[in-house]
Write a protein that holds these residues in place. Sequence first.
Motif, PDB file in Angstrom:
ATOM      1  N   PRO A 286      40.646   5.113 -10.071  1.00 50.83           N
ATOM      2  CA  PRO A 286      39.732   4.367 -10.942  1.00 50.83           C
ATOM      3  C   PRO A 286      38.312   4.283 -10.383  1.00 50.83           C
ATOM      4  O   PRO A 286      37.345   4.381 -11.146  1.00 50.83           O
ATOM      5  N   ALA A 287      38.179   4.128  -9.066  1.00 51.82           N
ATOM      6  CA  ALA A 287      36.837   3.976  -8.488  1.00 51.82           C
ATOM      7  C   ALA A 287      35.966   5.192  -8.798  1.00 51.82           C
ATOM      8  O   ALA A 287      34.746   5.079  -8.917  1.00 51.82           O
ATOM      9  N   ASN A 288      36.581   6.345  -8.928  1.00 50.08           N
ATOM     10  CA  ASN A 288      35.836   7.553  -9.276  1.00 50.08           C
ATOM     11  C   ASN A 288      36.082   8.011 -10.715  1.00 50.08           C
ATOM     12  O   ASN A 288      35.842   9.176 -11.051  1.00 50.08           O
ATOM     13  N   GLN A 289      36.575   7.079 -11.543  1.00 51.46           N
ATOM     14  CA  GLN A 289      36.829   7.362 -12.962  1.00 51.46           C
ATOM     15  C   GLN A 289      37.706   8.595 -13.157  1.00 51.46           C
ATOM     16  O   GLN A 289      37.465   9.417 -14.041  1.00 51.46           O
ATOM     17  N   ILE A 290      38.721   8.725 -12.323  1.00 59.27           N
ATOM     18  CA  ILE A 290      39.670   9.834 -12.449  1.00 59.27           C
ATOM     19  C   ILE A 290      40.927   9.334 -13.146  1.00 59.27           C
ATOM     20  O   ILE A 290      41.597   8.420 -12.648  1.00 59.27           O
ATOM     21  N   TYR A 291      41.207   9.912 -14.297  1.00 61.09           N
ATOM     22  CA  TYR A 291      42.412   9.604 -15.077  1.00 61.09           C
ATOM     23  C   TYR A 291      42.641  10.763 -16.031  1.00 61.09           C
ATOM     24  O   TYR A 291      41.724  11.544 -16.301  1.00 61.09           O
ATOM     25  N   PRO A 292      43.863  10.929 -16.509  1.00 56.24           N
ATOM     26  CA  PRO A 292      44.131  12.066 -17.406  1.00 56.24           C
ATOM     27  C   PRO A 292      43.466  11.873 -18.773  1.00 56.24           C
ATOM     28  O   PRO A 292      43.331  10.752 -19.255  1.00 56.24           O
ATOM     29  N   MET A 293      43.051  12.997 -19.351  1.00 54.91           N
ATOM     30  CA  MET A 293      42.499  12.997 -20.709  1.00 54.91           C
ATOM     31  C   MET A 293      42.976  14.254 -21.434  1.00 54.91           C
ATOM     32  O   MET A 293      43.079  15.321 -20.823  1.00 54.91           O
ATOM     33  N   ARG A 307      46.240   5.825 -14.364  1.00 55.21           N
ATOM     34  CA  ARG A 307      46.168   4.417 -14.802  1.00 55.21           C
ATOM     35  C   ARG A 307      47.427   3.644 -14.415  1.00 55.21           C
ATOM     36  O   ARG A 307      47.864   2.739 -15.149  1.00 55.21           O
ATOM     37  N   ILE A 308      48.008   3.973 -13.288  1.00 59.19           N
ATOM     38  CA  ILE A 308      49.242   3.308 -12.856  1.00 59.19           C
ATOM     39  C   ILE A 308      48.885   1.942 -12.279  1.00 59.19           C
ATOM     40  O   ILE A 308      48.063   1.838 -11.369  1.00 59.19           O
TER      41      ILE A 308
END
Lengths: 350, 350
Positions: A286-293, A307-308
């Motif tokens: 999250p700190a580096n805005q990494i999540y699946p899209m 987003r766990i």
Amino acid sequence: MLQTEGLNVAVVGVTGAVGTRMLQMLESSPLPVKSLLPLASARSAGKKVNFGGKEWTIEEAKPESFDKIDIALFSAGGSVSKKLAPEAASRGAVVVDNTSAFRMDPEVPLVVPEVNEKALNAHHGIIANPNCSTIQMVAALEPIRQAYGLKRIIVSTYQAVSGSGAKAIMELETQTRAVLDDQPVETAIMPVKGDKKHYQMAFNAIPQIDLFQPNDYTFEEMKMINETKKIMDDQTLQVSATCVRVPVAISHGESVYIEIGKEGVSSTDIKALLKDAPGVVLQDDPANQIYPMPADAAGKKEVFVGRIRRDPDVANGFHLWIVSDNLLKGAAWNSVEIAERLVALGLVTY
Amino acid sequence: MLQTEGLNVAVVGVTGAVGTRMLQMLESSPLPVKSLLPLASARSAGKKVNFGGKEWTIEEAKPESFDKIDIALFSAGGSVSKKLAPEAASRGAVVVDNTSAFRMDPEVPLVVPEVNEKALNAHHGIIANPNCSTIQMVAALEPIRQAYGLKRIIVSTYQAVSGSGAKAIMELETQTRAVLDDQPVETAIMPVKGDKKHYQMAFNAIPQIDLFQPNDYTFEEMKMINETKKIMDDQTLQVSATCVRVPVAISHGESVYIEIGKEGVSSTDIKALLKDAPGVVLQDDPANQIYPMPADAAGKKEVFVGRIRRDPDVANGFHLWIVSDNLLKGAAWNSVEIAERLVALGLVTY
């Protein structure tokens, strides 16, 4: 690419959104393919497809098409599978069927290799490929289930229109241009081609995928509920689902809430499990805005999870956001992966 | 339209997506408005707005702007509210603030009139309008809570880009054309203008709304969690949320799962409650493909609810699909409705 010693593989529905991707997945697979038999409806017979550096002529799918076939991958709709899959199996082919025709048949293994590869051993000629939205969810949850047990799943989906085929993607594009240009929007396919009413998909969200069932769930939702229990072989697992179509072309997103069988587990523990899980890519920073899209997952074979985090109010409750290409892991790739495992396990020989 | 005896109303942030709709909602309201004071940043000062058949000149919002104001509706961002709302209140105006600046302040009522109108009585000059995604959810759930009690909420949102303002809608349109025309996609606003990275919103779903918090939830998710407990005045209520942005311009969708305080309740019972609930429209007829959709809800003041059904595995578990115009009930209309109730309750006089 093609082997002199190897498998005779048929692909039924070879011109469709999934069928074309089955060829791609077969080409990049280490499976030893000797010959391809591309099958489709009479309408497409005579057309050519390229595979393994060679041109192959599409034939109309008929019972006798399967006489010398080792593995037949079906993705031409439930009615074609119902008619031809048993014919193919009776002629000695092993069928991997990507429709819902046989999924809940107790004689038919329903397989996601990362979860229940062993179920392949009990096959009687037909193996069912689960529904796209089910596959990506169980692939991501299985490592958690193995480690801590799984009591409950509540899932809300954000599903791409390609689940309704290539024409649905074209409809989304045409409608989108019409909305942007302030022109009338024509509706003919979404949410369900065979249902009575059709609605605008562009810049909208439609809470209907497949037909409504007597219990007011859609068939897509019941597939997720019933298939998950079958694949995980646990009828006590509580599963409920809401399936929603969103204006995305490829890749389904899923907001998945789970209750695990143990307390005291942290989101860090779960991330550590998924980091090493087969077929799964952890994208959770999250700190580096990494999540699946969906836009990133399209064209890739893996299941992406991020987003766990733990439910602040429920000690064994966790959220996950799971994204995967619905045409690849959700369909073509899972089918080819099953074929690979059949050969590796010695269940198909040549 | 304008009254000779009535209220002096200020609208702060009058040029924004919400501000323009506050004027529309005020115009169609039975509130007796005597004068309008349209306020904005210095950049917009001198421009004109039409209201009540008259032209009004926008002024720069300053502390002394509020000297003769009865009701001030704020929607110009948290920093403006933090600075000017207390100034307005100290000058005798009652502020309805549509930012998150004061929502969790224990001295500030956080109000959705259909749920907790009575909380208005305790105001000290400032009333907070909840977050858009919270408002539509609690408005739909309150009748169920009243009848059966509410133990738990798990929500996944499908939120429109207009929650990020008018420029976000333009970005979605520009990006969408670029994708359709196979041109490079420029990203500058979504998911969060002030965050480090920006991603394509067109034909995508982004699981980030507002900034990430230390617990890995986004601020939007924490707003839904904390505001719901405050509005429903129940800190034992279990609430968890996943907020996702989808390529829709206006109206948020929400897949809401609840556990109620009673067993033996049917989905028919819940539908009967919502059919007569204030501000709520039941759209729930699966046989005729009737359910709420963002494209239908845009421009309407009500909260639309459908897809109501029981969890097949959990006796007190139910799904609902809740859709509402995030700029109206989620913002402008809820603020004007609060103003109407303040006058009806005698808390603002003229």
